[in-house]
Design a protein around this motif. Structure first.
Motif, short mmCIF file in Angstrom:
data_model
loop_
_atom_site.label_atom_id
_atom_site.label_comp_id
_atom_site.label_asym_id
_atom_site.label_seq_id
_atom_site.Cartn_x
_atom_site.Cartn_y
_atom_site.Cartn_z
N HIS A 1 -24.75 82.77 54.88
CA HIS A 1 -23.58 82.33 55.65
C HIS A 1 -22.45 83.35 55.52
CE1 HIS A 1 -21.14 79.06 57.55
NE2 HIS A 1 -20.16 79.78 57.01
N LEU A 2 -22.19 83.79 54.29
CA LEU A 2 -21.12 84.76 54.08
C LEU A 2 -21.42 86.10 54.73
CD1 LEU A 2 -20.27 84.03 50.33
CD2 LEU A 2 -18.99 83.30 52.36
N ALA A 3 -22.72 86.40 54.90
CA ALA A 3 -23.13 87.66 55.54
C ALA A 3 -23.13 87.54 57.06
CB ALA A 3 -24.51 88.08 55.05
N GLY A 4 -22.81 86.37 57.59
CA GLY A 4 -22.74 86.18 59.03
C GLY A 4 -24.10 85.98 59.69
N ILE A 5 -25.08 85.56 58.92
CA ILE A 5 -26.43 85.34 59.47
C ILE A 5 -26.60 83.86 59.79
CG2 ILE A 5 -28.90 85.56 59.03
CD1 ILE A 5 -28.23 87.76 57.00
N GLN A 6 -26.74 83.55 61.07
CA GLN A 6 -26.92 82.15 61.49
C GLN A 6 -28.14 82.02 62.41
OE1 GLN A 6 -23.54 83.37 62.60
NE2 GLN A 6 -22.83 83.05 60.52
N LYS B 1 -22.80 74.25 67.72
CA LYS B 1 -23.70 75.38 67.57
C LYS B 1 -23.68 75.92 66.14
CE LYS B 1 -23.16 77.07 72.33
NZ LYS B 1 -22.77 78.24 73.18
N PHE B 2 -24.76 76.58 65.76
CA PHE B 2 -24.79 77.24 64.46
C PHE B 2 -23.71 78.31 64.37
CE2 PHE B 2 -29.19 75.61 64.52
CZ PHE B 2 -29.23 75.02 63.26
N ALA B 3 -23.43 78.96 65.49
CA ALA B 3 -22.40 80.00 65.51
C ALA B 3 -21.02 79.41 65.23
CB ALA B 3 -22.41 80.71 66.86
N ASP B 4 -20.81 78.16 65.65
CA ASP B 4 -19.52 77.51 65.37
C ASP B 4 -19.32 77.34 63.86
OD1 ASP B 4 -19.12 77.29 68.11
OD2 ASP B 4 -20.06 75.30 68.21
N LEU B 5 -20.39 76.99 63.18
CA LEU B 5 -20.29 76.83 61.73
C LEU B 5 -20.15 78.18 61.04
CD1 LEU B 5 -23.01 74.10 61.07
CD2 LEU B 5 -20.58 73.80 61.49
N GLY B 6 -20.73 79.22 61.66
CA GLY B 6 -20.65 80.55 61.07
C GLY B 6 -19.24 81.11 61.05
N LYS C 1 -18.53 69.85 58.60
CA LYS C 1 -18.69 69.65 60.04
C LYS C 1 -20.10 69.18 60.42
CE LYS C 1 -14.56 70.92 61.36
NZ LYS C 1 -13.63 69.98 62.04
N VAL C 2 -21.02 69.19 59.48
CA VAL C 2 -22.37 68.72 59.79
C VAL C 2 -22.32 67.24 60.11
CG1 VAL C 2 -24.71 68.41 58.89
CG2 VAL C 2 -23.41 70.46 58.30
N PRO C 3 -22.87 66.82 61.25
CA PRO C 3 -22.83 65.39 61.63
C PRO C 3 -23.50 64.50 60.59
CG PRO C 3 -23.49 66.75 63.49
CD PRO C 3 -23.50 67.64 62.29
N ALA C 4 -23.07 63.26 60.52
CA ALA C 4 -23.61 62.32 59.55
C ALA C 4 -25.12 62.17 59.70
CB ALA C 4 -22.93 60.96 59.70
#
Length: 219
Positions: free
Chosen positions: A93-98, A110-115, A125-128
């Protein structure tokens, strides 16, 4: 003169004097049972290395029996495995890999939003429903390991309580378990020590994320 009371008193005195002396002696203490501490058993397990030697400052190994020690070892190995995966995920995640695409199409997430967030914010932000799926999958694996042996045979709901719990899930795609006994122990020791390091590592990652400046090397 009425002698009956005097006679009865004399008879009682004679009976007391004639009572076996052994009856007045305290019973002998039961013979002490020789029992090894569970820590003695723990010291024979793999994982005691030159880095720390045998290290159990809270004496957890002596809380129960050898079965208890086996339970603690299994828990340690499993937590180490989770920590290794968590540490790897944090670094990705810290390396920007999603991953591409959506984490949740229904939530338009999107995964990019979390990135674009910190790892801690992304987890929030992960849904319940997604969190429930993660913990549900973990629970399914855990229940399986608590009720089945390494061959996949069902042993009952109390199998884990009888010492059947094992970190061996029968999953060995690379065939490490087919090596000789000494090599297998080496692999297990490496896994255990890497897991211990990963547990410390992921704790540091989370602390640095939640409390800015708490880990200078990650600030």
């Amino acid at each position: 003169v009425k002698l009956a009371p005097v006679v009865r008193a004399m008879k009682l005195a004679v009976c007391l004097l004639a009572a076996p002396v052994a009856g007045l002696v305290a019973p002998a203490a039961p013979k002490a049972e020789t029992r090894l501490h569970s820590s003695d058993y723990a010291k024979t397990l793999y994982g005691v290395g030159p880095e720390t030697g045998y290290w159990d400052p809270l004496a957890l190994a002596d809380l129960g029996t050898e079965t208890t020690v086996d339970f603690f070892r299994t828990a340690e190995v499993k937590h180490g495995r989770i920590a290794m995966m968590a540490s790897l995920g944090y670094m990705h995640h810290l390396a920007g890999i999603q991953l591409p695409g959506y984490l949740s199409p229904t939530e338009k997430l999107k995964f990019a939003d979390l990135g674009a967030m910190s790892p801690g914010e992304a987890w929030g932000k992960v849904p319940a429903a997604g969190v429930a799926q993660i913990f549900g999958a973990c629970a399914a694996v855990e229940i399986y390991s608590m009720t089945h042996d390494s061959k996949g045979d069902f042993k009952g709901g109390d199998y884990w309580f009888k010492g059947g719990l094992s970190p061996n899930l029968g999953l060995d795609p690379l065939g490490f378990g087919n090596a000789d006994a000494k090599a297998v122990e080496t692999y297990k020791t490496r896994e255990l020590k890497n897991g211990r390091l990963a547990m410390i590592g992921i704790a540091g990652f989370v602390a640095a994320d939640v409390i800015p400046g708490s880990v200078p090397s990650l600030a």
